[in-house]
Structures are given as C-alpha cells and as structure tokens.
Design an enzyme around this catalytic site. Structure first.
Site, mmCIF file in Angstrom:
data_model
loop_
_atom_site.group_PDB
_atom_site.id
_atom_site.type_symbol
_atom_site.label_atom_id
_atom_site.label_comp_id
_atom_site.label_asym_id
_atom_site.label_seq_id
_atom_site.Cartn_x
_atom_site.Cartn_y
_atom_site.Cartn_z
ATOM 1 N N ASP A 60 0.802 -1.228 0.000
ATOM 2 C CA ASP A 60 0.000 0.000 0.000
ATOM 3 C C ASP A 60 0.835 1.279 0.000
ATOM 4 O O ASP A 60 0.345 2.351 0.356
ATOM 5 C CB ASP A 60 -0.957 -0.003 1.198
ATOM 6 C CG ASP A 60 -2.071 -1.009 1.018
ATOM 7 O OD1 ASP A 60 -2.645 -1.056 -0.079
ATOM 8 O OD2 ASP A 60 -2.360 -1.759 1.964
ATOM 9 N N ASP B 94 -6.251 -5.080 -4.786
ATOM 10 C CA ASP B 94 -6.136 -3.692 -4.324
ATOM 11 C C ASP B 94 -4.870 -3.018 -4.881
ATOM 12 O O ASP B 94 -4.805 -1.810 -5.050
ATOM 13 C CB ASP B 94 -6.073 -3.603 -2.792
ATOM 14 C CG ASP B 94 -6.990 -4.569 -2.063
ATOM 15 O OD1 ASP B 94 -7.314 -5.629 -2.626
ATOM 16 O OD2 ASP B 94 -7.353 -4.280 -0.917
HETATM 17 N N1 GLY Z 1 -6.760 -2.307 0.795
HETATM 18 C C1 GLY Z 1 -7.405 -2.871 1.917
HETATM 19 C C2 GLY Z 1 -8.849 -2.640 1.938
HETATM 20 O O1 GLY Z 1 -9.420 -2.182 0.951
HETATM 21 O O2 GLY Z 1 -9.461 -2.909 2.958
#
Ligand code: GLY
Length: 373
Positions: free
Chosen positions: A87, A148
C-alpha cells in the site's frame, strides 16, 4: 447537489484537523475515528483529503496541515516504519506526490521516488507479481498478490515518467497483466487475492482475505479493479486494460441493490441487516469517472455508465453521507472494513471519505485527485 456536499465536507475536514492534531484517522468505531501516529496503510487518504481541500478552496489552513502530513511521511520513510506492504502507493501518491503535483516541491518528489523504490522491493521474479503483505518467507502471506494493488501501480508508472527508468513501468505492466490473468475471473468477477508457490512461482489458486468466501466477489476488490485498470489504461494505452475495467464495472453494476450502493460482498446472502460497503461504491464512482473519460461519445456502454455513476453518487450523497450532521467526524456512513473479522463492519472508513470527496470534486470542478499528472 455536488457543491453542497463538498462544502459540508470541507467544514468537517477543518474541524477534524483540530480533533486529529498530528495523528491520522483510519476507520471509526461508533462514529469516532481511530487515530494512529502514521503507521497504518490508510494514512495517505487523510493527506489526500487535505490537498483536495486546499485545491478546491485555496485555504492555507488545509495546505499547512497537508504539508505537515508529508513531513510525517518523510519520517516514516526514514525509520522504515510499517512499510512492508504493497500500500505504499496509497500512502505516498496521496501525500508527497500530491504535494509535488500541487506545488512542485522537489523534496516531496524525491520522497515519492523513494516510495516507488520501496514498492519495487516487493517484486517477486518467480511468479512475476508484487507481494501484498510481509516478507517472502511470511507463512501466511508469502506468495500472495492482491487486487487492491492495482491502485498502487500509478506510483510506479509515475516514477518511470519522472526518472526515465523503465523498470518501474515494466513491473507495473506485469502486475496488471498478472492481475487480469489470475484475479479477474472469466465471468468478470474477481478474487481478492491469488497465491503463488513462493519457491517455484507456480500459480496455486484464488483466496480471499476480507471477502465472504474464497470464491465470492468482495465488492471493494471489484471497485479497486475498475479504477485500477482504468488507470493502467491511461498510463499504457493498452485496450485490454480498458476492456477489463469496463467488464468489471458492468459486473459491479449488475450486482447492485435497488439503492445503487453495494453490499460488502456480492455473494453474501442478502438479508435485511446485511452490511453495505459505501466505501466500495465511492471507489467505484471515482473509478467510473476515470473510466468514462476514456470512452468515445459513441461507446455502447457510455450512457449506462454515466447513468449508474449519477445514481450511485446521488444515493451516497442523499442516503449515506453525513450532510447536516454537524458533529460527524466522517463523510460517508456504512462503510465495511472487515466484516468476517468483525472490525468496523458498519462505520466511517477514511478511504471511503477520500474517494467520495475526490469524485465530488472531479464532477463539480474537474479537480481529479493525484493518480496521474
Ligand atoms: N486495501 C485494503 C482494503 O481495501 O481494505
């Protein structure tokens, strides 16, 4: 309607700068944001909201707070605190890259390039993917890629543009290709994650982390896919990515309930108390604006996409936002973080607030956020 929603949001954001101080909101519990000193995957969203607030209003108070958040991200980088995950894009695209885009701050550009290098360390040549969480030997997460991560690829594309170094772009393209191949199913639904054998790189199978079952479609994952593939198309011009974004968007639309805001998983039994995930729909709406921007006037899906975008956004503003609730900390109610883990299954999510604000500002003023220059 969009303007009124933005104005209401800006007041709340300013109130929050006083409430939060130098801490960062993550998700809320009973309406109160859980704060941390910049050590979660979500901290960039607060920074991004402050930059959006500044761009929209020109009010220096947002800028000052936004700049302080970037200094915090600098310290996080220096101490390499909680950066062993994919992330990195959510963290640095919306904080230091945003600062670079808004005011051409060289230090912010450098910090963002460092972030791209940190993300590149997650490249696993065996299976040709970026590992989602932890180190390769992590018994739970070694060998795992995640849908994601498509939203973290803009950081790599941007780093190539800035430096002329193609390695970032090549990794982003390979990750997008592997995501199409392994995370998007034949019926245009998606796995949340996919696991490879760490040693051999052999593809093992799809698995969920936050969804209902391994074979179900977690609605937020599907939304990450819509926006992520639309952005991959912007950076590469590869029509396969545009097609994938369109197909995933159509799947999302076909599985919406009557009020156009998604349940937390498209396969969960729908009962009267089944949780929604308004944050999935906020991401979806922001992604739809990006997707539609790539479609010709004569595109056969365009009219339907525009209509569904409008209906989603109207529903979010009218039925899920905190407009008129003066003391509310969040902008969007009824997000779901991790339903099976019973963690914030029905509350504010800072990314829901971010994407809600981003899409409103893009619709109202063409202020588009920070995923590309
Ligand atoms: N990227 C983690 C979530 O969307 O919860």
């Amino acid at each position: 309607m969009w303007k009124a929603a933005i104005e209401d949001a800006l007041v709340k954001i300013k109130d929050n700068t006083k409430r939060f101080g130098d801490h960062f909101p993550h998700v809320s519990f009973n309406g109160k944001y859980d704060l941390n000193p910049n050590e979660d995957w979500t901290n960039g969203f607060w920074s991004g909201m402050l930059w959006l607030g500044y761009e929209y209003s020109g009010d220096e108070a947002y800028r000052e707070t936004a700049r302080r958040t970037v200094q915090s991200f600098k310290r996080r980088m220096e101490s390499h605190r909680v950066l062993d995950h994919h992330d990195i894009g959510f963290l640095y695209t919306l904080s230091s890259q945003a600062q670079w885009m808004v005011e051409r701050d060289e230090e912010a550009r450098e910090l963002t390039l460092q972030a791209a290098d940190v993300l590149m360390r997650r490249w696993r040549p065996n299976g040709q993917y970026l590992q989602a969480w932890g180190l390769p030997e992590d018994p739970q997460h070694g060998g795992r890629m995640i849908i994601d991560c498509l939203m973290n690829l803009p950081l790599l594309f941007w780093a190539s543009q800035q430096t002329g170094d193609e390695r970032y772009r090549e990794a982003a393209i390979k990750q997008a290709n592997q995501s199409r191949r392994y995370l998007v199913r034949g019926d245009d639904s998606s796995y949340h994650t996919f696991v490879f054998d760490v040693e051999t790189g052999e593809a093992m199978g799809g698995a969920t982390h936050q969804g209902y079952t391994n074979g179900s479609t977690w609605s937020r994952g599907q939304a990450w896919g819509v926006y992520g593939f639309a952005l991959a198309y912007r950076y590469t011009g590869n029509p396969l990515y545009l097609d994938t974004a369109k197909r995933m968007a159509t799947y999302f639309i076909r599985h919406l309930p009557e009020d156009h805001v998604a349940y937390w998983d498209f396969d969960v039994p729908m009962e009267k108390d089944t949780y929604r995930d308004s944050s999935a729909s906020a991401i979806f709406a922001a992604g739809m604006v990006e997707l539609i921007s790539h479609l010709d006037a004569g595109d056969q899906d365009r009219a339907e996409f525009e209509e569904k975008l409008r209906l989603t956004l109207e529903s979010l503003v009218c039925h899920y936002s905190t407009i008129g609730e003066q003391d509310a900390e969040g902008l969007l109610k009824h997000g779901a973080y991790y339903v099976r883990g019973n963690t914030a299954p029905d509350d504010f999510m800072i990314w829901g607030d971010y994407f809600y604000l981003e899409v409103l500002m893009r619709m109202d003023r063409g202020i588009k956020g920070y995923w590309y220059e």
